[in-house]
Scaffold this motif. Structure first.
Motif, PDB file in Angstrom:
ATOM      1  N   GLY A 124       0.787  -1.220   0.000  1.00 34.17           N
ATOM      2  CA  GLY A 124       0.000   0.000   0.000  1.00 34.17           C
ATOM      3  C   GLY A 124       0.820   1.271   0.000  1.00 34.17           C
ATOM      4  O   GLY A 124       0.305   2.349   0.302  1.00 34.17           O
ATOM      5  N   GLU A 125       2.081   1.177  -0.398  1.00 38.12           N
ATOM      6  CA  GLU A 125       2.953   2.356  -0.412  1.00 38.12           C
ATOM      7  C   GLU A 125       2.774   3.176  -1.691  1.00 38.12           C
ATOM      8  O   GLU A 125       3.054   4.375  -1.695  1.00 38.12           O
ATOM      9  CB  GLU A 125       4.422   1.929  -0.279  1.00 38.12           C
ATOM     10  CG  GLU A 125       4.745   1.253   1.044  1.00 38.12           C
ATOM     11  CD  GLU A 125       6.174   0.740   1.089  1.00 38.12           C
ATOM     12  OE1 GLU A 125       6.952   1.032   0.147  1.00 38.12           O
ATOM     13  OE2 GLU A 125       6.531   0.059   2.069  1.00 38.12           O
ATOM     14  N   ILE A 126       2.339   2.528  -2.760  1.00 30.64           N
ATOM     15  CA  ILE A 126       2.111   3.215  -4.037  1.00 30.64           C
ATOM     16  C   ILE A 126       0.802   2.707  -4.642  1.00 30.64           C
ATOM     17  O   ILE A 126       0.301   1.635  -4.276  1.00 30.64           O
ATOM     18  CB  ILE A 126       3.253   2.969  -5.052  1.00 30.64           C
ATOM     19  CG1 ILE A 126       3.364   1.470  -5.389  1.00 30.64           C
ATOM     20  CG2 ILE A 126       4.564   3.538  -4.554  1.00 30.64           C
ATOM     21  CD1 ILE A 126       4.325   1.155  -6.528  1.00 30.64           C
ATOM     22  N   SER A 127       0.253   3.480  -5.571  1.00 34.45           N
ATOM     23  CA  SER A 127      -0.832   2.984  -6.404  1.00 34.45           C
ATOM     24  C   SER A 127      -0.225   2.401  -7.678  1.00 34.45           C
ATOM     25  O   SER A 127       0.765   2.904  -8.190  1.00 34.45           O
ATOM     26  CB  SER A 127      -1.806   4.108  -6.749  1.00 34.45           C
ATOM     27  OG  SER A 127      -2.594   4.445  -5.622  1.00 34.45           O
ATOM     28  N   LEU A 128      -0.839   1.316  -8.143  1.00 27.12           N
ATOM     29  CA  LEU A 128      -0.367   0.645  -9.346  1.00 27.12           C
ATOM     30  C   LEU A 128      -1.552   0.439 -10.265  1.00 27.12           C
ATOM     31  O   LEU A 128      -2.609  -0.037  -9.834  1.00 27.12           O
ATOM     32  CB  LEU A 128       0.264  -0.708  -8.986  1.00 27.12           C
ATOM     33  CG  LEU A 128       0.658  -1.620 -10.154  1.00 27.12           C
ATOM     34  CD1 LEU A 128       1.750  -0.992 -11.000  1.00 27.12           C
ATOM     35  CD2 LEU A 128       1.103  -2.987  -9.637  1.00 27.12           C
ATOM     36  N   ALA A 129      -1.395   0.818 -11.531  1.00 27.69           N
ATOM     37  CA  ALA A 129      -2.456   0.616 -12.515  1.00 27.69           C
ATOM     38  C   ALA A 129      -1.892  -0.107 -13.723  1.00 27.69           C
ATOM     39  O   ALA A 129      -0.732   0.091 -14.106  1.00 27.69           O
ATOM     40  CB  ALA A 129      -3.068   1.950 -12.945  1.00 27.69           C
ATOM     41  N   GLY A 130      -2.730  -0.951 -14.320  1.00 29.94           N
ATOM     42  CA  GLY A 130      -2.369  -1.604 -15.564  1.00 29.94           C
ATOM     43  C   GLY A 130      -3.585  -1.636 -16.472  1.00 29.94           C
ATOM     44  O   GLY A 130      -4.692  -1.940 -16.027  1.00 29.94           O
ATOM     45  N   THR A 131      -3.384  -1.278 -17.738  1.00 30.24           N
ATOM     46  CA  THR A 131      -4.492  -1.291 -18.696  1.00 30.24           C
ATOM     47  C   THR A 131      -4.222  -2.304 -19.799  1.00 30.24           C
ATOM     48  O   THR A 131      -3.081  -2.453 -20.255  1.00 30.24           O
ATOM     49  CB  THR A 131      -4.716   0.116 -19.298  1.00 30.24           C
ATOM     50  OG1 THR A 131      -5.867   0.091 -20.143  1.00 30.24           O
ATOM     51  CG2 THR A 131      -3.524   0.603 -20.095  1.00 30.24           C
TER      52      THR A 131
END
Length: 272
Positions: A124-131
């Motif tokens: 939970g230290e960063i947000s991660l997104a993948g499309t």
């Protein structure tokens, strides 16, 4: 007084709105810190990484992001690059673009850079997104390719290992847009212990730290729960033959709905 950003992992079905409301991209930006965000864009899945990297850089820059860097990784050795590793320690959000999920895994899997991204996202230290391809790689088991078909069968889907960001899921993207229900069911036949997610275009399954998955965007997210599957003929028939899969649970969720991973149940907006 400033409050810590509520980070999340965003799995996007592809073709997300990049022009008008940009709801999904705006959500990732906000969950990465908004105007204080430091975003790493990884376009390695794409055959045109400079073009796609520049496009997302312009989008996040127009939102007022504090710092953006495109990590243009084209060789596995770059997964140990000190410059890239230093920014992954500093950044508040990482965005994996679309393209070819096998290419993305070949370049990033088991590298120190990916290990640290996965660790920081899971903690939970960063947000991660993948499309699109960046969504497909999120599970430990990954749909690497295949085709749409009239019925589920094992020859319909090619499986490989993903990046293991959320190990307990299998993701398929561009879902209803490309008629991929049979493909996801074919993948699930070999992994009934996992949760299947079919994510439509311009739609996102947003994984909160508390185990709630929220649906945002224009389409739907299809959840396939095969944990109580009572029968499958997958081990009895040829690869191209139709599959029997008994006692599956299927939930179709749209904007505002949510899914509780711990209790394996969907929730309306009022409940969540």
């Amino acid at each position: 007084m400033s409050f810590p950003t509520k980070t999340a992992i965003l799995i996007i079905g592809g073709a997300e709105d990049k022009v008008n409301g940009r709801e999904i991209l705006q959500t990732f930006w906000a969950r990465s810190g908004g105007s204080e965000a430091k975003i790493a864009i990884i376009p390695s899945a794409s055959r045109e990484p400079v073009l796609i990297g520049d496009r997302y850089q312009q989008i996040f820059d127009s939102m007022g992001t504090q710092l953006i860097k495109v990590l243009d990784i084209r060789d596995r050795a770059q997964g140990e690059d000190p410059y890239f590793q230093a920014f992954v320690e500093e950044c508040t959000g990482v965005f994996l673009t679309g393209g070819d999920q096998l290419r993305l895994c070949e370049l990033l899997a088991d590298t120190p850079l990916m290990h640290r991204i996965r660790q920081r996202a899971q903690q939970g230290e960063i947000s991660l997104a993948g499309t699109s391809a960046g969504a497909a790689v999120m599970g430990h088991h990954m749909i690497a390719g295949g085709s749409s078909g009239e019925w589920p069968n094992r020859s319909l889907v090619d499986m490989s290992l993903g990046l293991g960001i959320i190990p307990e899921i299998i993701v398929d993207q561009h879902f209803h847009n490309r008629n991929r229900m049979a493909r996801l069911l074919s993948a699930m036949s070999g992994h009934p212990e996992l949760l299947g997610l079919g994510i439509d275009e311009d739609t996102c399954a947003l994984f909160e730290q508390d185990g709630i998955v929220r649906v945002i965007g224009q389409g739907t997210v299809t959840f396939v729960d095969a944990r109580e599957m009572s029968y499958s003929n997958a081990g009895l028939v040829e690869a191209a033959n139709p599959l029997s899969l008994h006692n599956l649970r299927v939930h179709i969720l749209s904007q505002g709905d949510a899914y509780h991973l711990k209790y394996h149940r969907p929730m309306t907006q009022r409940e969540s």
